[in-house]
Design a protein around this motif. Structure first.
Motif, PDB file in Angstrom:
ATOM      1  N   GLY A  95     -12.410 -48.164  84.912  1.00  0.00           N
ATOM      2  CA  GLY A  95     -12.191 -46.914  84.375  1.00  0.00           C
ATOM      3  C   GLY A  95     -10.426 -46.480  84.838  1.00  0.00           C
ATOM      4  N   VAL A  96     -10.245 -46.709  85.998  1.00  0.00           N
ATOM      5  CA  VAL A  96      -8.671 -46.723  86.501  1.00  0.00           C
ATOM      6  C   VAL A  96      -7.833 -47.329  85.961  1.00  0.00           C
ATOM      7  N   ILE A  97      -8.137 -48.684  86.041  1.00  0.00           N
ATOM      8  CA  ILE A  97      -7.011 -49.614  85.583  1.00  0.00           C
ATOM      9  C   ILE A  97      -6.979 -49.695  84.045  1.00  0.00           C
ATOM     10  N   THR A  98      -7.991 -49.581  83.232  1.00  0.00           N
ATOM     11  CA  THR A  98      -8.006 -49.387  81.804  1.00  0.00           C
ATOM     12  C   THR A  98      -7.349 -48.302  81.526  1.00  0.00           C
ATOM     13  N   LEU A  99      -7.524 -46.883  82.052  1.00  0.00           N
ATOM     14  CA  LEU A  99      -6.851 -45.957  81.824  1.00  0.00           C
ATOM     15  C   LEU A  99      -5.121 -45.712  82.065  1.00  0.00           C
ATOM     16  N   ILE A 100      -4.826 -46.461  83.224  1.00  0.00           N
ATOM     17  CA  ILE A 100      -3.433 -46.707  83.255  1.00  0.00           C
ATOM     18  C   ILE A 100      -2.663 -47.506  82.093  1.00  0.00           C
ATOM     19  N   VAL A 101      -3.440 -48.747  81.927  1.00  0.00           N
ATOM     20  CA  VAL A 101      -2.906 -49.584  80.929  1.00  0.00           C
ATOM     21  C   VAL A 101      -3.022 -48.986  79.485  1.00  0.00           C
ATOM     22  N   GLY A 102      -3.929 -48.193  79.338  1.00  0.00           N
ATOM     23  CA  GLY A 102      -3.846 -47.342  77.897  1.00  0.00           C
ATOM     24  C   GLY A 102      -2.833 -46.288  77.917  1.00  0.00           C
ATOM     25  N   LEU A 103      -2.500 -45.688  78.995  1.00  0.00           N
ATOM     26  CA  LEU A 103      -1.391 -44.674  78.975  1.00  0.00           C
ATOM     27  C   LEU A 103      -0.006 -45.295  78.642  1.00  0.00           C
ATOM     28  N   ILE A 104       0.069 -46.637  79.215  1.00  0.00           N
ATOM     29  CA  ILE A 104       1.337 -47.383  78.938  1.00  0.00           C
ATOM     30  C   ILE A 104       1.318 -47.724  77.309  1.00  0.00           C
ATOM     31  N   GLY A 105       0.035 -48.255  76.996  1.00  0.00           N
ATOM     32  CA  GLY A 105      -0.007 -48.285  75.514  1.00  0.00           C
ATOM     33  C   GLY A 105       0.152 -47.240  74.644  1.00  0.00           C
ATOM     34  N   LYS A 106      -0.060 -46.012  74.721  1.00  0.00           N
ATOM     35  CA  LYS A 106       0.097 -44.891  74.150  1.00  0.00           C
ATOM     36  C   LYS A 106       1.579 -44.690  73.834  1.00  0.00           C
ATOM     37  N   THR A 107       2.394 -45.088  75.028  1.00  0.00           N
ATOM     38  CA  THR A 107       3.792 -44.789  74.688  1.00  0.00           C
ATOM     39  C   THR A 107       4.389 -45.710  73.474  1.00  0.00           C
ATOM     40  N   TYR A 108       3.572 -46.920  73.330  1.00  0.00           N
ATOM     41  CA  TYR A 108       4.185 -47.780  72.145  1.00  0.00           C
ATOM     42  C   TYR A 108       3.338 -47.322  70.924  1.00  0.00           C
ATOM     43  N   GLU A 109       2.411 -46.594  71.070  1.00  0.00           N
ATOM     44  CA  GLU A 109       1.708 -46.026  69.854  1.00  0.00           C
ATOM     45  C   GLU A 109       2.455 -44.940  69.285  1.00  0.00           C
ATOM     46  N   LYS A 110       3.157 -44.105  70.269  1.00  0.00           N
ATOM     47  CA  LYS A 110       3.786 -43.074  69.832  1.00  0.00           C
ATOM     48  C   LYS A 110       5.306 -43.596  69.069  1.00  0.00           C
ATOM     49  N   LYS A 111       5.852 -44.539  69.619  1.00  0.00           N
ATOM     50  CA  LYS A 111       6.880 -45.168  68.830  1.00  0.00           C
ATOM     51  C   LYS A 111       6.266 -45.364  67.324  1.00  0.00           C
ATOM     52  N   ILE A 112       5.320 -46.020  66.993  1.00  0.00           N
ATOM     53  CA  ILE A 112       4.899 -46.208  65.674  1.00  0.00           C
ATOM     54  C   ILE A 112       5.019 -45.104  64.992  1.00  0.00           C
ATOM     55  N   LYS A 113       4.141 -44.005  65.674  1.00  0.00           N
ATOM     56  CA  LYS A 113       3.882 -42.695  64.953  1.00  0.00           C
ATOM     57  C   LYS A 113       5.153 -41.930  64.774  1.00  0.00           C
ATOM     58  N   THR A 114       6.353 -41.925  65.307  1.00  0.00           N
ATOM     59  CA  THR A 114       7.399 -41.207  65.100  1.00  0.00           C
ATOM     60  C   THR A 114       8.514 -42.009  64.503  1.00  0.00           C
TER      61      THR A 114
END
Length: 138
Positions: free
Chosen positions: A89-108
């Motif tokens: 949970g902790v490791i995938t949460l951290i990596v997922g949060l990093i991934g969200k920044t890239y998703e945000k680039k697509i969304k904006t």
């Protein structure tokens, strides 16, 4: 038990890396601006990969939980199971949060096109991305 958790973590991190690379690639290819149908296609491919990997991640997590439950009833100490689950949970949460920044680039991304269909499709993709589906429709 830790070995199984490690395998699931490696798979989850690998999926996130693939998603990040695809999203980042689309942003770099377009310079963060959608001008053409080809740019829109790059964005669509990134969104589709993201959606497919999200479904796969959910299925993988369910499988991981099933394995942990079976391990518990097979005599694996509860502490070991909890540590495995927390590590995942902790490791995938951290990596997922990093991934969200890239998703945000697509969304904006900005749309600079004379073709109103490109803007409409991009907005439609963003709405559909929030919906539970395997990929965007053709």
């Amino acid at each position: 038990m830790f070995f199984i958790a490690l395998i699931f973590v490696i798979i989850a991190v690998g999926m996130q890396v693939a998603s990040i690379r695809k999203s980042d690639g689309a942003c770099k290819k377009t310079d963060g601006v959608i001008r053409t149908r080809q740019d829109l296609l790059s964005v669509k491919e990134a969104i589709n990969l993201n959606m497919k990997l999200a479904i796969f991640y959910i299925a993988m997590f369910v499988l991981f939980i099933i394995i942990l439950v079976i391990a518990y009833f097979s005599g694996t100490p509860l502490v070991q199971i909890i540590i495995s689950l927390l590590s995942f949970g902790v490791i995938t949460l951290i990596v997922g949060l990093i991934g969200k920044t890239y998703e945000k680039k697509i969304k904006t991304m900005e749309v600079q096109s004379d073709d109103p269909e490109i803007r409409r499709k991009y907005q439609q993709y963003l709405v559909q991305w929030k919906e539970p589906r395997v990929q965007l429709p053709d």
